[in-house]
Design a protein around this motif. Structure first.
Motif, PDB file in Angstrom:
ATOM      1  N   SER A 101      17.742  87.553 -75.558  1.00  0.00           N
ATOM      2  CA  SER A 101      17.351  88.290 -76.747  1.00  0.00           C
ATOM      3  C   SER A 101      18.581  88.895 -77.419  1.00  0.00           C
ATOM      4  CB  SER A 101      16.390  89.401 -76.307  1.00  0.00           C
ATOM      5  OG  SER A 101      15.740  89.971 -77.399  1.00  0.00           O
ATOM      6  N   GLU A 152       9.404  81.609 -80.835  1.00  0.00           N
ATOM      7  CA  GLU A 152       8.808  82.873 -80.364  1.00  0.00           C
ATOM      8  C   GLU A 152       9.640  84.072 -80.793  1.00  0.00           C
ATOM      9  OE1 GLU A 152       8.813  82.493 -76.120  1.00  0.00           O
ATOM     10  OE2 GLU A 152       7.427  80.820 -76.080  1.00  0.00           O
ATOM     11  N   ARG A 200      15.608 102.539 -76.528  1.00  0.00           N
ATOM     12  CA  ARG A 200      16.691 101.544 -76.569  1.00  0.00           C
ATOM     13  C   ARG A 200      18.092 102.146 -76.384  1.00  0.00           C
ATOM     14  NH1 ARG A 200      17.918  98.361 -79.952  1.00  0.00           N
ATOM     15  NH2 ARG A 200      18.047  96.532 -78.626  1.00  0.00           N
TER      16      ARG A 200
END
Ligand code: LLP
Length: 453
Positions: free
Chosen positions: A211, A285, A324
């Motif tokens: 990612s 995706e 995050r």
């Protein structure tokens, strides 16, 4: 299609005016719905989806939005309405898709290394597009459940191409040492074995290398290996209908002028080059690329405090709302909603949670702020609310989706009653007894206090 000159939907309509999402002022939203508050632009998400759809217009494709990035029902419904499918990783995410857009069940791919029998059953009966199978044991379970339900299960092996993608180690997934997927060299034998099972249909192959990957190159490298496998299988009589390239395309958290359209085009071109000769359907995706930049977390400054040489800006949002920075040392741009004149200062922006890890920014240059001011943490649409928690018994923020000039509350702020509801509570009789004890203790301490204090 309307184009944004900036990568984000947040801007100041006039110099000196409050930051707005599209046509809606964040000040007005904070007043109406309170803070901390997640604000998303629906138009921005739809435009991002369209970037992929246009870049891949030359081939049959399906963009399966990675639900984990932001699983709000209203967002799933919005994207489904524009033709998106979904990448899910749990039975819970499947229920979300079925609740928000039941017509999209046939556009769902199911990823994840730990699917349970109950999750598989639900997905089989819902008629999802395919299972991305991550181990031989999972394939065996899938076959057994399919047989039991007398349904044929479409599967794609998630192969591990052993490609290095430069990103944070927690979100890199394509190396042999990671828990994900099946070594690509072992895949042909598994497909061959599955071909003998009447309850399994070898439908596709899938890959996901990680990612927040900024360059298109590792995606191309991974898909070249996948394409070789597809061609090899075809020569053996196993014809796969889909190649799922996974998600992972990154954004630029630092630069608001990031050219998303060029990025999507470059990415699609790399996939296309790698897939030459494959005539089936391409699945993607993406999560972050579709929704991260559409969202901001709006928070109010509670205090500005000085400790030694350091200045701390304490906000009413915390790591439980957006983890995050604490978890990956991720950088989120922080901007005042209504900038003040004056010299920028170097500050830490921190939340009220009792941990030093509860920070949004360290040693960050920030325009002057005062208690009561609003700040916007940008690029918070992905893995923000989705990774939030109730740590420190903090109710989760409300969420607003802005469509054109219309804000819509898509999730109300949690209440403390919501948080306590699943827990053990003293029974009514007990609580009456507790109240009596409290009152008599109070009376006792009042008697002990000297008069007039
Ligand atoms: N497909 C699979 C199988 C995945 O595991 C993921 C993300 C995606 C798609 C979507 O990836 P995206 O396009 O969003 O990069 N919490 C981290 C990110 C974790 C990503 C996990 N898997 C963060 O906040 O950066």
């Amino acid at each position: 299609m309307a184009q944004h000159s900036s990568a984000r939907p947040f801007h100041h309509p006039q110099p000196g005016s409050a930051l707005a999402c599209g046509a809606v002022s964040l000040e007005a939203l904070a007043r109406r719905y309170g803070t901390p508050l997640y604000v998303y632009s629906a138009d921005h998400m739809v435009e991002r989806l369209a970037l992929f759809q246009q870049a891949l217009a030359g081939r049959e494709h399906l963009v399966c939005y990675a639900v984990k990035a932001n699983s709000a029902l209203a967002i799933l419904n919005l994207l489904a309405g524009r033709g998106a499918g979904f990448d899910i990783v749990s039975g819970g995410e499947l229920e979300r898709v079925l609740a928000a857009a039941p017509e999209a069940a046939g556009r769902v791919v199911f990823s994840g290394v730990g699917k349970t029998a109950a999750e598989i059953d639900r997905a089989l009966t819902a008629g999802i597009l395919e299972f991305n199978v991550e181990s031989e044991a999972e394939l065996d379970l899938l076959a057994a459940r399919a047989r039991k339900l007398k349904m044929r299960a479409r599967f794609a092996l998630r192969v591990n191409p052993d490609v290095f993608a430069e990103t944070h180690p927690y979100i890199s997934t394509g190396l042999r040492e990671h828990k994900f997927g099946i070594g690509i060299r072992r895949a042909p034998a598994i497909y061959k074995r599955a071909a003998r099972n009447r309850w399994l249909e070898a439908h596709g192959v899938s890959v996901h290398i990680g990612s927040q990957i900024r360059s298109a190159e590792p995606f191309g490298a991974a898909l070249e290996r996948v394409n070789k496998l597809v061609q090899q299988l075809r020569r053996q009589g196993i014809v796969l209908k889909t190649v799922d390239a996974g998600g992972g395309l990154g954004i630029d958290y630092h630069d608001g002028s990031f050219d998303a359209e060029a990025k999507a085009a470059e990415y699609a071109a790399a996939l296309e080059r790698a897939l030459s000769g494959f005539e089936g359907r391409l699945l993607l995706e993406p999560g972050r690329f579709l929704v991260a930049q559409a969202g901001a977390l709006v928070t109010r400054v509670l205090y500005v405090k000085q400790n030694g040489k350091k200045t701390f800006v304490v906000t009413d949002a915390a790591m439980n709302d957006l983890i995050r920075p604490a978890l990956y040392q991720a950088w989120h741009e922080i901007v005042p909603v209504r900038p003040r004149a004056g010299k920028a200062r170097i500050v830490d922006v921190v939340g009220p949670v009792c941990e030093s890890g509860d920070f949004f920014a360290r040693d960050r240059k920030l325009q002057p702020v005062e208690p009561g001011d609003l700040l916007a943490l940008l690029d918070a649409g992905a893995y923000g609310m989705a990774q939030s928690s109730n740590y420190n018994t903090r109710p989760r923020p409300a969420e607003v989706l802005v469509e054109g000039a219309k804000p819509r509350l898509i999730r109300r702020r949690e209440t403390l009653a919501d948080l306590l509801a699943p827990e053990w509570m003293p029974a009514k009789a007990d609580s009456a007894a507790i109240e009596r004890r409290r009152l008599s203790a109070l009376a006792l301490s009042a008697r002990r206090r000297p008069l007039g204090v």
